[in-house]
Design an enzyme around this catalytic site. Structure first.
Site: not given
Ligand code: ARG
Length: 462
Positions: A156, A277, A283, A290
């Site tokens: 979880h 970025s 970043k 992804e």
């Protein structure tokens, strides 16, 4: 010129032609179409349609075409042929003249395309088996390099019990092992040749289809001509294999994306597989992972699309079936790219052992150990579970991990707790106790690693 001009007095509308033509994607079957045609020309000798000499000329022309295609496959796209089958036949006629017009005797594009696609699936299947194998090797190698790194295990997304980085990596090796065997099964099932089934009713020439099948590298010939030209089960099965494996890769990606967050900081991905970025200079985004996660949706979607295309199609061939190729090519290409990219991600991954250790020690991940300790002292597990729950609430209130509670604090919850509780609560002991097969004890992980290293090396040797 189209292959079927005789029956028509008007040319096709250019918009229809564009809509109907499949060359722009089925050009990828060029090699298979040529190999299948060589096989078919040999079969035509056996039924007296071609002389030995004619067949030799055809085969030679087909071989030069194959060499041409291999040197520059994209040249095919310059043509306005309807599909790869028309293209190959057209090239053959251009090269050997009227003799080339004999090749299609007794054959239909329906058994031809079914054969070409199966031949392509067989070849691509081997490439994919190899890619799965490579990723398994990369995971096992990473598991060895980072064998000493502990990792918090989650359920979880709550810290549950400590595991190790190797154990985590080996979990994905197991998933990929099933993907490998699933793909092998699918490849074994599709290994029957449809060539010689004609349009739907079987070819009118008494060809020995078993001999032809073996000649093309199949294990045998299919049994029913109607089924053979309309069967695309193998397309669906390969897409199934791709989908499920992409689900695995997507979970792998998601785990690593989380491990790589500023909040977790368990791993650091290399600059080679991350991007920046345009606005925020600080970043470093896990784009490779992804995209793997994202492409899983695309592959599963392609599989659904294929099932919907086939649903309720009447026997036998229908043009709907031309839709099989783009989805299959895209799904298998994506799967292949993602397997490759996952290897690249693992190549230079850094594991921050200080962070993983601290996280594995926190979050009351040793609460189960305390319960087991109480069980060893004669308390039934259900009761022990309750006692530990209360102790955890108290520990959270006083902002201490369990192992820092004093004996008297422990004894508020159970008088059986003694000084021997402390070693039990240590991370080492938590790991060391899990010696049953498949558990996270260091010797279990070592033997799991040895097993996989040997298993993969043996497969390599084959
Ligand atoms: N381009 C077609 C396909 O990919 C080849 C088979 C055409 N057969 C036919 N009867 N129109 O499915």
């Amino acid at each position: 010129m189209a292959l079927w001009g005789g029956r028509f007095s008007q040319a096709a509308d250019t918009r229809f032609k564009q809509f109907n033509d499949s060359l722009r994607f089925d050009y990828r079957l060029a090699e298979q179409d040529i190999v299948g045609s060589v096989g078919w020309s040999r079969a035509l000798v056996s039924v007296g349609i071609l002389s030995v000499d004619e067949q030799a000329r055809l085969e030679q022309a087909l071989h030069s075409l194959l060499a041409e295609v291999q040197a520059d496959p994209e040249q095919i796209l310059q043509s306005d042929a309807e599909d790869i089958h028309s293209w190959v036949e057209g090239k053959l006629i251009a090269s050997v003249g009227d003799l080339g017009k004999k090749l299609h005797t007794g054959r239909s594009r329906n058994d031809q395309v079914a054969t070409d696609l199966k031949l392509w699936c067989k070849a691509q299947g081997q490439v994919l088996l190899n890619s799965i194998h490579q990723l398994q090797q990369a995971l096992v190698a990473a598991a060895r390099v980072h064998q000493s790194a502990v990792l918090p295990g989650y359920t979880h997304l709550q810290r549950a019990q400590p595991v190790t980085f190797s154990h985590w990596a080996l979990a994905y090796v197991e998933m990929l092992e099933r993907d490998f065997s699933r793909l092998q099964d699918a490849l074994a099932r599709l290994n029957l040749s449809p060539l010689g089934c004609g349009a739907l009713a079987g070819t009118a020439y008494a060809i020995d289809r078993e001999v032809l099948a073996l000649d093309l590298g199949f294990a045998g010939a299919t049994r029913n001509s109607l089924d053979s030209v309309s069967d695309r089960d193998h397309v669906v099965e390969l897409m199934n294999c791709a989908s499920l494996s992409m689900v695995h890769l997507s979970r792998f990606a998601e785990d690593l994306i989380f491990f790589n967050t500023g909040e977790a900081g368990f791993v650091e991905l290399s600059d080679k597989v991350t991007s920046g970025s345009s606005l925020m200079p600080q970043k470093k985004n896990p784009d490779a992972l992804e995209l793997i996660r994202g492409k899983a949706g695309r592959v599963v979607g392609a599989q659904m699309g294929m099932m919907m295309t086939l649903k309720a199609l009447p026997l036998a061939y229908n043009k709907d079936m031309q839709e099989d190729k783009e989805g299959l090519f895209d799904a298998l290409d994506s799967w292949h790219d993602c397997l490759d990219m996952a290897c690249l991600v693992l190549e230079d991954i850094k594991v921050n052992q200080a962070r993983t250790l601290a996280a594995a020690q926190g979050g009351y991940a040793n609460a189960t150990e305390l319960a087991d300790y109480l069980v060893a002292k004669g308390i039934p597990f259900r009761e022990a579970h309750h006692i530990v729950g209360e102790a955890v609430v108290f520990a959270i209130q006083v902002a201490k991990p369990l192992e820092e509670l004093s004996l008297s604090e422990f004894q508020q919850f159970s008088p059986v707790v003694a000084a021997d509780v402390y070693p039990i609560l240590s991370l080492e002991s938590t790991l060391a106790k899990r010696v049953a097969k498949g558990g996270v004890a260091p010797e279990q992980i070592d033997s799991a690693l040895v097993y996989m290293e040997q298993h993969l090396a043996q497969r390599n040797a084959k």
